[in-house]
Design a protein around this motif. Structure first.
Motif, PDB file in Angstrom:
ATOM      1  N   PRO A  63       0.828  -1.210   0.000  1.00 49.66           N
ATOM      2  CA  PRO A  63       0.000   0.000   0.000  1.00 49.66           C
ATOM      3  C   PRO A  63       0.860   1.256   0.000  1.00 49.66           C
ATOM      4  O   PRO A  63       2.015   1.241   0.448  1.00 49.66           O
ATOM      5  CB  PRO A  63      -0.791  -0.129   1.303  1.00 49.66           C
ATOM      6  CG  PRO A  63       0.081  -0.946   2.190  1.00 49.66           C
ATOM      7  CD  PRO A  63       0.778  -1.918   1.292  1.00 49.66           C
ATOM      8  N   ASP A  64       0.313   2.335  -0.509  1.00 47.81           N
ATOM      9  CA  ASP A  64       0.991   3.628  -0.493  1.00 47.81           C
ATOM     10  C   ASP A  64       0.580   4.393   0.759  1.00 47.81           C
ATOM     11  O   ASP A  64      -0.614   4.479   1.086  1.00 47.81           O
ATOM     12  CB  ASP A  64       0.616   4.445  -1.739  1.00 47.81           C
ATOM     13  CG  ASP A  64       1.158   3.823  -3.010  1.00 47.81           C
ATOM     14  OD1 ASP A  64       2.297   3.316  -2.966  1.00 47.81           O
ATOM     15  OD2 ASP A  64       0.436   3.825  -4.036  1.00 47.81           O
ATOM     16  N   ASP A  99      12.865   5.325   1.970  1.00 46.16           N
ATOM     17  CA  ASP A  99      11.903   5.236   0.867  1.00 46.16           C
ATOM     18  C   ASP A  99      10.578   4.670   1.372  1.00 46.16           C
ATOM     19  O   ASP A  99      10.548   3.830   2.286  1.00 46.16           O
ATOM     20  CB  ASP A  99      12.466   4.347  -0.244  1.00 46.16           C
ATOM     21  CG  ASP A  99      12.614   2.906   0.212  1.00 46.16           C
ATOM     22  OD1 ASP A  99      11.837   2.048  -0.248  1.00 46.16           O
ATOM     23  OD2 ASP A  99      13.512   2.647   1.045  1.00 46.16           O
ATOM     24  N   PRO A 100       9.451   5.093   0.816  1.00 45.19           N
ATOM     25  CA  PRO A 100       8.124   4.682   1.302  1.00 45.19           C
ATOM     26  C   PRO A 100       7.908   3.168   1.304  1.00 45.19           C
ATOM     27  O   PRO A 100       7.361   2.623   2.260  1.00 45.19           O
ATOM     28  CB  PRO A 100       7.162   5.380   0.339  1.00 45.19           C
ATOM     29  CG  PRO A 100       7.932   6.560  -0.168  1.00 45.19           C
ATOM     30  CD  PRO A 100       9.353   6.106  -0.257  1.00 45.19           C
ATOM     31  N   GLN A 101       8.322   2.498   0.223  1.00 43.14           N
ATOM     32  CA  GLN A 101       8.108   1.057   0.157  1.00 43.14           C
ATOM     33  C   GLN A 101       8.961   0.323   1.198  1.00 43.14           C
ATOM     34  O   GLN A 101       8.519  -0.649   1.804  1.00 43.14           O
ATOM     35  CB  GLN A 101       8.425   0.545  -1.247  1.00 43.14           C
ATOM     36  CG  GLN A 101       7.471   1.082  -2.320  1.00 43.14           C
ATOM     37  CD  GLN A 101       6.065   0.514  -2.187  1.00 43.14           C
ATOM     38  OE1 GLN A 101       5.798  -0.593  -2.627  1.00 43.14           O
ATOM     39  NE2 GLN A 101       5.175   1.283  -1.565  1.00 43.14           N
ATOM     40  N   LEU A 103       9.782   1.555   4.057  1.00 39.46           N
ATOM     41  CA  LEU A 103       9.127   1.813   5.336  1.00 39.46           C
ATOM     42  C   LEU A 103       7.949   0.863   5.537  1.00 39.46           C
ATOM     43  O   LEU A 103       7.730   0.359   6.655  1.00 39.46           O
ATOM     44  CB  LEU A 103       8.651   3.263   5.402  1.00 39.46           C
ATOM     45  CG  LEU A 103       7.972   3.689   6.704  1.00 39.46           C
ATOM     46  CD1 LEU A 103       8.914   3.525   7.889  1.00 39.46           C
ATOM     47  CD2 LEU A 103       7.481   5.132   6.605  1.00 39.46           C
ATOM     48  N   VAL A 104       7.203   0.596   4.478  1.00 42.28           N
ATOM     49  CA  VAL A 104       6.094  -0.349   4.586  1.00 42.28           C
ATOM     50  C   VAL A 104       6.612  -1.737   4.948  1.00 42.28           C
ATOM     51  O   VAL A 104       6.049  -2.431   5.799  1.00 42.28           O
ATOM     52  CB  VAL A 104       5.281  -0.395   3.275  1.00 42.28           C
ATOM     53  CG1 VAL A 104       4.293  -1.561   3.291  1.00 42.28           C
ATOM     54  CG2 VAL A 104       4.545   0.920   3.071  1.00 42.28           C
ATOM     55  N   ARG A 105       7.704  -2.134   4.319  1.00 55.84           N
ATOM     56  CA  ARG A 105       8.283  -3.450   4.646  1.00 55.84           C
ATOM     57  C   ARG A 105       8.740  -3.495   6.096  1.00 55.84           C
ATOM     58  O   ARG A 105       8.592  -4.513   6.781  1.00 55.84           O
ATOM     59  CB  ARG A 105       9.441  -3.760   3.700  1.00 55.84           C
ATOM     60  CG  ARG A 105       9.005  -4.026   2.265  1.00 55.84           C
ATOM     61  CD  ARG A 105      10.168  -4.543   1.428  1.00 55.84           C
ATOM     62  NE  ARG A 105       9.747  -4.850   0.077  1.00 55.84           N
ATOM     63  CZ  ARG A 105       9.799  -3.994  -0.940  1.00 55.84           C
ATOM     64  NH1 ARG A 105      10.264  -2.756  -0.745  1.00 55.84           N
ATOM     65  NH2 ARG A 105       9.378  -4.349  -2.135  1.00 55.84           N
ATOM     66  N   ALA A 106       9.309  -2.404   6.581  1.00 56.68           N
ATOM     67  CA  ALA A 106       9.714  -2.335   7.989  1.00 56.68           C
ATOM     68  C   ALA A 106       8.498  -2.446   8.902  1.00 56.68           C
ATOM     69  O   ALA A 106       8.545  -3.082   9.961  1.00 56.68           O
ATOM     70  CB  ALA A 106      10.468  -1.034   8.262  1.00 56.68           C
ATOM     71  N   ALA A 107       7.386  -1.811   8.487  1.00 53.96           N
ATOM     72  CA  ALA A 107       6.154  -1.884   9.278  1.00 53.96           C
ATOM     73  C   ALA A 107       5.626  -3.317   9.328  1.00 53.96           C
ATOM     74  O   ALA A 107       5.161  -3.794  10.382  1.00 53.96           O
ATOM     75  CB  ALA A 107       5.100  -0.952   8.691  1.00 53.96           C
TER      76      ALA A 107
END
Length: 500
Positions: A63-64, A99-101, A103-107
């Motif tokens: 997700p963005d 980078d946003p993607q 950060l999502v993977r880290a989340a």
């Protein structure tokens, strides 16, 4: 009894899973664990350089995040990894992907860590058979992003048990103690008891005051109030409550606060392996404390001392199963290893005198001890598991007066097996109390099927908090706290390397 429906379990697990204040007090009056280990879980090396948050690859569209959501996620991860015991201390730097993607993977990686733990399937020892189910955080996170409810989603991922939440609070308290300088080591010397005085007594007062708000921190006299404080400390650490500071008590008090922090973190990790809901009727065994508790309707109705596996080859495994029957007057089918190592070498006269029957010949021969002499006593509680362990009676009742009860080959010996059998068979039309007594008197082996299977959990808790919030610690008899910490560090380091 033992209906399998009820509200979500929110009860704290104390030494054996205790949930109410009254039961907690009873458990505190029956301190049962061996002295705490004095070895510490390895600490991070001084000067260690910060590493990125491990990020697991995701093979699906991500997700963005809006800028506000990205900031929100960063704050939640940084704060959460400290609060949830995923990072040793607030002094360690946290590096999150820019980078946003990334950060999502880290989340997603953080979500897995707080929901099912940080170990990979390959990291679990064979006898750590209590393991979390596989879980993919991406669908839930995607929905949380779309609904703009990311904080609530993360909050619902942690174990929803009071026992876990109490550990989280305890972790925060002990970190504050560590940040304030911890506690000083009390010098070795003679036992300290009522009437003693001097510098070591003064050091004892200062040490006890860190964890016990009732202690007057200054003074060098060992008075009645200090004796009571020593008794409270001994109960917290699972030691005989003598009020005398001897070698075992001194060793427990001198374990550094950094080790207690890591011990809490290890137990929080094990909570993440637990089922997200447990049956409201169940039996829980705390292996480390050798304590057994029975719950009906999510409330403790019975507790007793147990004897669990001895370290160095006889460890009791962590697992979950269901008791389906009670064997009355059980024979003991001796495991082959025990027969070869411990019994056959004693000779045929010893075997005959102790009721052992040799079955088979040559390399295939095995031993069975007859019910009249059985080491399993009068009761055996069967549940399916790959380790051939079970709960059982024992003719050797003396073990239950000891504080060190890690003495079995892996099974759990029970202090009050008859009471447990009658409780579990309550409601059976065939196995009334009179029928049980008659079968026992005849000496014949009978299998009594339970009216309903009853869940049983063999757990390894070395740190837990009472409902008052007081932290209790037990020893790490199997070294599993240290092993777990090492495995987590190795896994995190490998993931961090892969993410670079």
């Amino acid at each position: 009894m033992f209906e399998r429906t009820g509200p979500r379990v929110l009860a704290a697990l104390l030494a054996a899973g205790v949930s109410t204040a009254a039961f907690a007090q009873q458990a505190a009056q029956q301190v049962t664990a061996p002295p705490p280990a004095t070895t510490a879980i390895p600490a991070p090396q001084p000067g260690q350089t910060p590493v990125p948050v491990p990020v697991a690859p995701v093979q699906a569209p991500l997700p963005d995040l809006t800028p506000d959501q990205a900031d929100q996620v960063r704050r939640l991860i940084v704060q959460g990894r400290i609060a949830q015991g995923l990072r040793y201390s607030t002094a360690e730097a946290e590096v999150l992907p820019a980078d946003p993607q990334g950060l999502v993977r880290a989340a997603l990686d953080y979500a897995r860590a707080i929901h099912i733990g940080r170990l990979d399937t390959a990291d679990f020892q064979e006898d750590w058979a209590l393991r979390p189910a596989a879980w993919d955080p991406l669908p839930g996170f995607t929905q949380a992003v779309a609904g703009n409810r990311i904080p609530a989603w993360f909050a619902g991922l942690t174990p929803q048990y009071e026992g876990y939440d109490n550990l989280r609070k305890g972790l925060a308290r002990y970190r504050r103690v560590e940040a304030a300088g911890g506690w000083s080591t009390i010098a070795a010397g003679p036992d300290m008891a009522l009437g003693a005085s001097g510098a070591r007594v003064a050091a004892l007062r200062a040490r006890l005051a860190v964890e016990d708000g009732e202690v007057v921190a200054t003074g060098d006299k060992f008075d009645a109030a200090l004796k009571e404080a020593v008794v409270r400390a001994q109960r917290r650490y699972g030691l005989p409550p003598t009020g005398v500071v001897s070698t075992g008590t001194l060793a427990a008090l001198n374990v550094p606060v950094s080790s207690r922090v890591r011990q809490i973190m290890a137990n929080m990790e094990r909570w993440r392996w637990m089922p997200k809901e447990m049956p409201v009727d169940r039996i829980q065994v705390n292996i480390a404390a050798a304590q057994v508790a029975v719950f009906e309707g999510d409330k403790p109705v019975m507790s007793m001392r147990g004897a669990t596996g001895k370290p160095g080859g006889g460890e009791t495994p962590m697992l979950a199963s269901s008791i389906h029957s009670v064997v009355l007057n059980p024979p003991w089918n001796v495991p082959a290893g025990i027969a070869q190592r411990e019994l056959f070498p004693k000779g045929s006269a010893y075997l005959a005198r102790n009721g052992f029957k040799v079955i088979g010949t040559g390399a295939a021969r095995r031993l069975q001890q007859q019910p009249s002499h059985s080491a399993l006593g009068k009761y055996k509680f069967d549940f399916a598991n790959p380790f051939a362990v079970y709960l059982h009676d024992t003719p050797g009742k003396g073990i239950f007066s000891s504080y060190d009860r890690l003495a079995s080959h892996g099974c759990i010996r029970l202090e009050r097996p008859g009471d447990l059998a009658r409780l579990l068979l309550d409601g059976s039309t065939e196995w009334t109390p009179e029928a049980i007594d008659a079968a026992l008197a005849k000496g014949e082996t009978k299998r009594a099927d339970l009216p309903k299977d009853v869940a049983v959990y063999l757990l390894y808790w070395t740190a837990y908090a009472s409902q008052s919030g007081t932290m209790n610690f037990r020893g790490d008899p199997y070294g599993w706290d240290k092993t777990l910490a090492t495995k987590i560090e190795s896994r995190s380091a490998a993931q961090a390397l892969a993410a670079r």
